[in-house]
Scaffold this motif. Sequence first.
Motif, mmCIF file in Angstrom:
data_model
loop_
_atom_site.group_PDB
_atom_site.id
_atom_site.type_symbol
_atom_site.label_atom_id
_atom_site.label_comp_id
_atom_site.label_asym_id
_atom_site.label_seq_id
_atom_site.Cartn_x
_atom_site.Cartn_y
_atom_site.Cartn_z
ATOM 1 N N GLN A 66 -14.145 -47.610 23.064
ATOM 2 C CA GLN A 66 -13.540 -47.172 24.454
ATOM 3 C C GLN A 66 -12.219 -48.283 24.963
ATOM 4 O OE1 GLN A 66 -16.931 -47.521 27.102
ATOM 5 N NE2 GLN A 66 -17.920 -46.143 25.839
ATOM 6 N N THR A 67 -12.484 -49.503 24.615
ATOM 7 C CA THR A 67 -11.511 -50.431 24.995
ATOM 8 C C THR A 67 -10.118 -50.276 24.182
ATOM 9 O OG1 THR A 67 -11.780 -52.384 23.574
ATOM 10 C CG2 THR A 67 -12.864 -52.245 25.807
ATOM 11 N N LYS A 69 -9.472 -47.414 22.684
ATOM 12 C CA LYS A 69 -8.505 -45.825 23.218
ATOM 13 C C LYS A 69 -7.856 -46.083 24.339
ATOM 14 C CE LYS A 69 -12.173 -43.001 20.912
ATOM 15 N NZ LYS A 69 -13.287 -42.044 21.094
ATOM 16 N N GLU A 70 -8.054 -46.712 25.103
ATOM 17 C CA GLU A 70 -7.623 -47.009 26.660
ATOM 18 C C GLU A 70 -6.367 -47.669 26.292
ATOM 19 O OE1 GLU A 70 -9.344 -48.678 30.032
ATOM 20 O OE2 GLU A 70 -11.061 -47.009 29.940
ATOM 21 N N GLN A 71 -6.401 -48.692 25.548
ATOM 22 C CA GLN A 71 -5.097 -49.324 25.164
ATOM 23 C C GLN A 71 -4.035 -48.706 24.432
ATOM 24 O OE1 GLN A 71 -3.878 -51.519 26.909
ATOM 25 N NE2 GLN A 71 -1.957 -52.171 25.635
ATOM 26 N N LEU A 72 -4.708 -47.908 23.376
ATOM 27 C CA LEU A 72 -3.864 -47.122 22.351
ATOM 28 C C LEU A 72 -2.979 -46.150 23.055
ATOM 29 C CD1 LEU A 72 -3.415 -46.579 19.519
ATOM 30 C CD2 LEU A 72 -5.136 -44.823 19.519
ATOM 31 N N LEU A 73 -3.579 -45.640 24.394
ATOM 32 C CA LEU A 73 -2.873 -44.569 24.992
ATOM 33 C C LEU A 73 -2.291 -45.083 26.224
ATOM 34 C CD1 LEU A 73 -5.484 -41.480 25.033
ATOM 35 C CD2 LEU A 73 -3.143 -41.699 23.898
ATOM 36 N N TYR A 74 -2.289 -46.582 26.425
ATOM 37 C CA TYR A 74 -1.527 -46.991 27.645
ATOM 38 C C TYR A 74 -0.048 -46.863 27.480
ATOM 39 C CZ TYR A 74 -0.208 -50.595 30.794
ATOM 40 O OH TYR A 74 0.245 -51.316 31.985
ATOM 41 N N HIS A 121 -13.738 -42.027 31.000
ATOM 42 C CA HIS A 121 -13.178 -43.123 31.563
ATOM 43 C C HIS A 121 -11.559 -42.884 31.181
ATOM 44 C CE1 HIS A 121 -12.710 -45.384 27.522
ATOM 45 N NE2 HIS A 121 -13.806 -44.558 27.112
ATOM 46 N N ARG A 153 -7.473 -45.015 31.866
ATOM 47 C CA ARG A 153 -6.568 -46.014 32.500
ATOM 48 C C ARG A 153 -5.253 -45.384 32.630
ATOM 49 N NH1 ARG A 153 -6.216 -51.271 28.568
ATOM 50 N NH2 ARG A 153 -8.167 -51.200 29.448
ATOM 51 N N GLY A 208 -0.810 -45.790 33.015
ATOM 52 C CA GLY A 208 0.311 -46.612 32.693
ATOM 53 C C GLY A 208 1.524 -45.935 33.390
ATOM 54 N N ASN A 259 1.111 -42.053 33.167
ATOM 55 C CA ASN A 259 0.537 -41.380 32.198
ATOM 56 C C ASN A 259 -1.019 -41.750 32.384
ATOM 57 O OD1 ASN A 259 0.842 -44.072 30.474
ATOM 58 N ND2 ASN A 259 -0.901 -42.841 29.265
ATOM 59 N N SER A 269 -4.782 -41.536 30.785
ATOM 60 C CA SER A 269 -5.847 -41.115 29.716
ATOM 61 C C SER A 269 -7.045 -40.817 30.275
ATOM 62 C CB SER A 269 -5.779 -42.172 28.736
ATOM 63 O OG SER A 269 -6.535 -43.488 29.405
ATOM 64 N N ILE A 314 -10.850 -40.184 28.560
ATOM 65 C CA ILE A 314 -11.332 -40.375 27.321
ATOM 66 C C ILE A 314 -13.032 -40.223 27.285
ATOM 67 C CG2 ILE A 314 -11.979 -42.095 25.376
ATOM 68 C CD1 ILE A 314 -9.374 -43.615 26.742
ATOM 69 N N LEU A 335 -10.018 -38.622 18.760
ATOM 70 C CA LEU A 335 -10.366 -39.341 19.764
ATOM 71 C C LEU A 335 -11.122 -39.358 20.886
ATOM 72 C CD1 LEU A 335 -7.022 -41.472 19.825
ATOM 73 C CD2 LEU A 335 -9.005 -41.788 18.498
ATOM 74 N N ASN A 373 -4.203 -37.075 27.266
ATOM 75 C CA ASN A 373 -3.245 -38.008 27.998
ATOM 76 C C ASN A 373 -2.435 -37.001 28.773
ATOM 77 O OD1 ASN A 373 -1.801 -40.321 28.421
ATOM 78 N ND2 ASN A 373 -0.130 -39.876 27.135
#
Lengths: 477, 127
Positions: free
Chosen positions: A280-281, A283-288, B16, B18, B20, B27, B29, B31, B70, B74
């Motif tokens: 989870q952490t 994936k969140e950063q991968l798409l950030y 969940h 985030r 950006g 953007n 995400s 997930i 995944l 996005n």
Amino acid sequence: MATPTSDISSARWPVGPAPSTPRGALLVGCGAGFSGDRTDAARPVVDALMAAREPAVLIFETLAERTLALAQLARERDPAAGFEPLLADLLRPVLADCLAHGIRIVSNFGAANPAGAAACIAALAAELGLRVPRMALVQGDDLMGEEHRAALQQACGDEWPTARVVSANAYIGAQPIALALEQGAEIVIAGRVADPALVLGPAAAWHGWAWDDWDLLARGTMAGHLLECGSQVSGGYFADPGYKDVPDLAHVGFPIARIEADGRCTIGKPAGTGGVINSQTVKEQLLYEVHDPAAYLTPDVVADISQAMVTEVGPDLVRLDGVRGHARPSHLKVNVCSERGWLAEAEISYAGAHALARAQLARQVIGTRLAGQGLLRCDFIGVTSVLGDDHGRWLDHLPAESSAMRDVRVRWAWEQPTARAAEVLLREVNALYTCGPGGGGGVRTQLRSRLSTVSCLIARDSVECGWRWWRAAGEGA
Amino acid sequence: MNISASMQVPLYRLAHGRTGDKGNRSNISVIAYHPALWPVIAQQVTAERVAAHFAARAPSHVARHVLPQLQAMNFVLDEVLEGGVNSALNLDTHGKALAFDLLQMQVLLPADLLIHCKGPQELPKFR
């Protein structure tokens, strides 16, 4: 620790290009994810890199979109300034061990003055009783020179700022970083390089990747993307109690990537630190800050994560693979920052009986007093601090009275071309003390100058990138 | 889908995310917490619904990029940050809060998938 010798530092990573036979993995740790990040974060990362006894690099990412303009303004005021203000605080805890154990340091903490950053590090080394490190300065990103002006104006077109330009920097790639490391640089100091280049440079240098092997460059780039925001991949900026729990967030550990010769990377963190690394952490950063996942644009490669896979391979250990790459763009992104007016902000609180009605009346009073003088934003903190809108539609639809909203802080924001004009808001809100609705209290006001950024694209070959050794003043070129 | 065996739940129980930002573009995400929840999210959390969710900020365009391997998507929202980090009058100039705002969206969940959701397992109460 005794004064280190260059023999020790070169043992893990000999000077010169990579051999033709594949090398083992490179470890890249991250000590900061933005200007203002924790200065105690790098210490556990360096401890882990020392214990691993493998070739290792420590990066600090300290430049956001606006940071460079602020650094240029700082340098205008003081020619010795203009680099990361926390530089000495970031390096003091780890510099001796990095030099003694051959852990290379790569960072964009040079900002608008890489040579100034090097002088600061030399002074820090002297303070700590260390020798002066071999430091390389990356150059070419700064396009403030007159010779670039015409090309930038053309590239920006109608968006070219009318106010004074403060900074103009191209996002340059990883090659100068890699070349400097090959030549034995212990610390590579850059300004505006693309953030993931801080990781791609070391990975490409260590493994000897070709600069047109797009898959490998993309894998190194996405490893950099995962590391560049510090703990955002290891449990920072993630926790949502009861839904996404993070152990010991107060001591969140910063990430370390193990990058293999084929570009696959595994993200972990130092033992004994807080935080969590899971799918989870990652994936969140991968798409950030990614837009089209099939085309993540960088100066070195167009990375493609549309088929990327994320796999938990151990406790706090996640592997990223399946990253592909496509040929790098023909143009580089340039950010041009200019001066832009003044922001006035002012707040006052209404609490207790009929708080919401009195807040609405205060909003109406200030709106009437400043009518026709530009967009005036108002928020009711305690009701909505950030989800409202510039035009007040959200506030217009609140009930006239609500017992649930008994403590409301009214906040206004207003932009004006001059400080003198912007100050009017501060005076008007202050005057609510005696002229506004009953019971208002706690007025706070502030006035700040603002910056504006436009982005444009310029041809890659119009930017000359490279690196040079830093030498102390008086040592000659 | 058997509607009688479905229930309205907030997206934050399934996913969940985030936020950006780059300039005036955001953007977000989204997930899935569990692969079994992914089809529900992919079907219901569309670009149209996201645009409607953020109507007060009037995005000029909303694009959705789907990453099935995944169990993630996005969203890219243009001109949604009231000028972005340099010029917004909003306190949250980056729009950092937008992902958690989006997670309040309601989705229709087949009741047998509730065991894969995060949060309390009793039936949620809604207005």
